[in-house]
Design an enzyme around this catalytic site. Structure first.
Site, PDB file in Angstrom:
ATOM      1  N   LYS A   5       0.827  -1.216   0.000  1.00  0.00           N
ATOM      2  CA  LYS A   5       0.000   0.000   0.000  1.00  0.00           C
ATOM      3  C   LYS A   5       0.860   1.264   0.000  1.00  0.00           C
ATOM      4  CE  LYS A   5      -2.238  -0.911   3.865  1.00  0.00           C
ATOM      5  NZ  LYS A   5      -1.680  -2.207   4.315  1.00  0.00           N
TER       6      LYS A   5
ATOM      7  N   ARG B 206      -9.705   0.897   8.907  1.00  0.00           N
ATOM      8  CA  ARG B 206      -9.376  -0.488   9.238  1.00  0.00           C
ATOM      9  C   ARG B 206     -10.543  -1.194   9.910  1.00  0.00           C
ATOM     10  NH1 ARG B 206      -3.401   0.515   9.347  1.00  0.00           N
ATOM     11  NH2 ARG B 206      -2.308  -1.462   9.550  1.00  0.00           N
TER      12      ARG B 206
ATOM     13  N   ARG C 127      11.554  -7.416   4.111  1.00  0.00           N
ATOM     14  CA  ARG C 127      11.639  -5.975   4.375  1.00  0.00           C
ATOM     15  C   ARG C 127      12.502  -5.741   5.626  1.00  0.00           C
ATOM     16  NH1 ARG C 127       5.999  -2.748   4.613  1.00  0.00           N
ATOM     17  NH2 ARG C 127       5.733  -3.446   6.735  1.00  0.00           N
TER      18      ARG C 127
ATOM     19  N   ARG D  97      11.057  -2.070  12.259  1.00  0.00           N
ATOM     20  CA  ARG D  97       9.887  -1.647  13.014  1.00  0.00           C
ATOM     21  C   ARG D  97       9.519  -2.743  14.017  1.00  0.00           C
ATOM     22  NH1 ARG D  97       5.382   0.032   8.605  1.00  0.00           N
ATOM     23  NH2 ARG D  97       4.074  -0.940  10.171  1.00  0.00           N
TER      24      ARG D  97
ATOM     25  N   ARG E 224      -0.932  -9.099  13.249  1.00  0.00           N
ATOM     26  CA  ARG E 224      -1.467  -8.026  12.388  1.00  0.00           C
ATOM     27  C   ARG E 224      -2.289  -8.609  11.241  1.00  0.00           C
ATOM     28  NH1 ARG E 224       3.712  -5.038  10.733  1.00  0.00           N
ATOM     29  NH2 ARG E 224       2.363  -3.565   9.653  1.00  0.00           N
TER      30      ARG E 224
HETATM   31  P1  AMP Z   1       0.629   0.459   9.361  1.00  0.00           P
HETATM   32  O1  AMP Z   1       1.872   1.260   9.243  1.00  0.00           O
HETATM   33  O2  AMP Z   1      -0.503   0.978   8.516  1.00  0.00           O
HETATM   34  O3  AMP Z   1       0.860  -1.027   9.143  1.00  0.00           O
HETATM   35  O4  AMP Z   1       0.121   0.622  10.876  1.00  0.00           O
HETATM   36  C1  AMP Z   1       0.922   0.213  11.962  1.00  0.00           C
HETATM   37  C2  AMP Z   1       0.060   0.053  13.204  1.00  0.00           C
HETATM   38  O5  AMP Z   1      -0.545   1.315  13.541  1.00  0.00           O
HETATM   39  C3  AMP Z   1      -1.103  -0.919  13.094  1.00  0.00           C
HETATM   40  O6  AMP Z   1      -0.701  -2.252  13.323  1.00  0.00           O
HETATM   41  C4  AMP Z   1      -2.040  -0.386  14.181  1.00  0.00           C
HETATM   42  O7  AMP Z   1      -1.579  -0.756  15.462  1.00  0.00           O
HETATM   43  C5  AMP Z   1      -1.857   1.109  14.046  1.00  0.00           C
HETATM   44  N1  AMP Z   1      -2.819   1.689  13.066  1.00  0.00           N
HETATM   45  C6  AMP Z   1      -2.529   2.265  11.861  1.00  0.00           C
HETATM   46  N2  AMP Z   1      -3.639   2.675  11.231  1.00  0.00           N
HETATM   47  C7  AMP Z   1      -4.672   2.347  12.042  1.00  0.00           C
HETATM   48  C8  AMP Z   1      -6.080   2.469  11.936  1.00  0.00           C
HETATM   49  N3  AMP Z   1      -6.653   3.019  10.855  1.00  0.00           N
HETATM   50  N4  AMP Z   1      -6.839   2.026  12.975  1.00  0.00           N
HETATM   51  C9  AMP Z   1      -6.278   1.483  14.084  1.00  0.00           C
HETATM   52  N5  AMP Z   1      -4.967   1.294  14.226  1.00  0.00           N
HETATM   53  C10 AMP Z   1      -4.150   1.731  13.227  1.00  0.00           C
END
Ligand code: AMP
Length: 209
Positions: free
Chosen positions: A13, A88, A127, A139, A150
Site C-alpha cells: 500500500k 481499518r 523488508r 519496526r 497483524r
Molecule cells: P501500518 O503502518 O498501517 O501497518 O500501521 C501500523 C500500526 O498502527 C497498526 O498495526 C495499528 O496498530 C496502528 N494503526 C494504523 N492505522 C490504524 C487504523 N486506521 N486504525 C487502528 N490502528 C491503526
C-alpha cells in the site's frame, strides 16, 4: 479524487500510495505513519498507541478518526487524499463517509491489493532483512509474531470492508502479488474512468497540449 488502498500489512500500500501521490498530486495519508510520528514526538496519542502498536493490535477508532479529521482539513489535502492503512474497521469507514460528506467531498474508489498470506509473511521478513542490511532499525511490529497478529487482525476486522465497499460499488481489485510496476499499471487502469472524468492527462501528454 479520494482513494483508499486496502490490503493487509506488507501488501504494498505504501509503495503504491507514494507513486499515486507523485503521479496525480494527491496526498498520501498513512495513519500508521501519523501514529509513529506521535510516538516519536511523545504526545498523549503516541503514549496511548505505543503498546497497542507493539502488539500489532488496532488503536481505538476514536483516536484514529480524530487524527484523520484534523489531517484532511489541512491545505495540502485539498486535491484529494490516498488513505493508506485507514479505514481499518467498519466504524472507521462510516466515520470517513461522514467526514468527507461534511467537506462536500466523497470517496471515489477503493483499491484492494489482493495477496496471499504466506507470500506476505515472506515479504515482511524480507523488508526487515533489507532494513537491517541497510543499517536501519526494524519496526517493532515487523517482528514475525507481531506480523502474524497483524494479519489476523486484518482478516478479522479490516477484511469485512471489502464487502462494505463492494456493496457501495466502489471496490476495484488488483493483483497485489504482481510486480510493483504491474500493480501500478493495474491501479492506473482501474482509476482511468475517474481520472478522465476529472480531466486529468498523463504528464507525457500535457507537454504536447
Ligand atoms: P501500518 O503502518 O498501517 O501497518 O500501521 C501500523 C500500526 O498502527 C497498526 O498495526 C495499528 O496498530 C496502528 N494503526 C494504523 N492505522 C490504524 C487504523 N486506521 N486504525 C487502528 N490502528 C491503526
Amino acid at each position: 479524487m479520494n482513494l483508499i488502498l486496502l490490503g493487509p500489512p506488507g501488501a504494498g500500500k505504501g509503495t503504491q500510495a507514494k507513486r499515486l501521490e507523485e503521479a496525480h498530486g494527491l496526498k498520501q495519508l498513512s495513519t500508521g505513519d501519523m501514529l509513529r510520528a506521535a510516538i516519536a514526538a511523545g504526545t498523549e496519542v503516541g503514549k496511548k498507541a505505543k503498546p497497542i502498536m507493539e502488539r500489532g493490535d488496532l488503536v481505538p477508532d476514536e483516536v484514529v478518526i480524530a487524527a484523520v479529521a484534523e489531517r484532511i482539513a489541512q491545505p495540502d489535502c485539498k486535491n484529494g487524499v490516498i488513505f493508506d492503512g485507514f479505514p481499518r474497521t467498519v466504524a472507521q469507514a462510516e466515520a470517513l463517509d461522514k467526514l468527507l460528506a461534511a467537506r462536500k467531498s466523497q470517496l471515489d474508489a477503493v483499491i484492494e491489493l489482493k495477496v496471499n498470506d504466506e507470500a506476505l509473511l515472506a515479504r515482511v521478513a524480507n523488508r526487515a532483512k533489507e532494513t537491517v542490511a541497510a543499517g536501519g532499525t526494524v519496526r517493532d511490529d515487523d517482528k514475525p509474531e507481531t506480523v502474524k497478529n497483524r494479519l489476523e487482525v486484518y482478516r478479522r476486522t479490516t477484511a469485512p470492508l471489502i464487502d462494505y465497499y463492494r456493496a457501495k460499488g466502489k471496490l476495484k481489485t488488483v493483483d497485489g502479488m504482481a510486480s510493483v510496476d504491474e500493480v501500478s499499471k493495474q491501479i492506473e487502469a482501474a482509476l482511468s474512468p475517474f481520472l478522465k472524468a476529472k480531466g486529468w492527462k498523463p504528464k507525457w501528454l500535457t507537454q504536447w497540449l
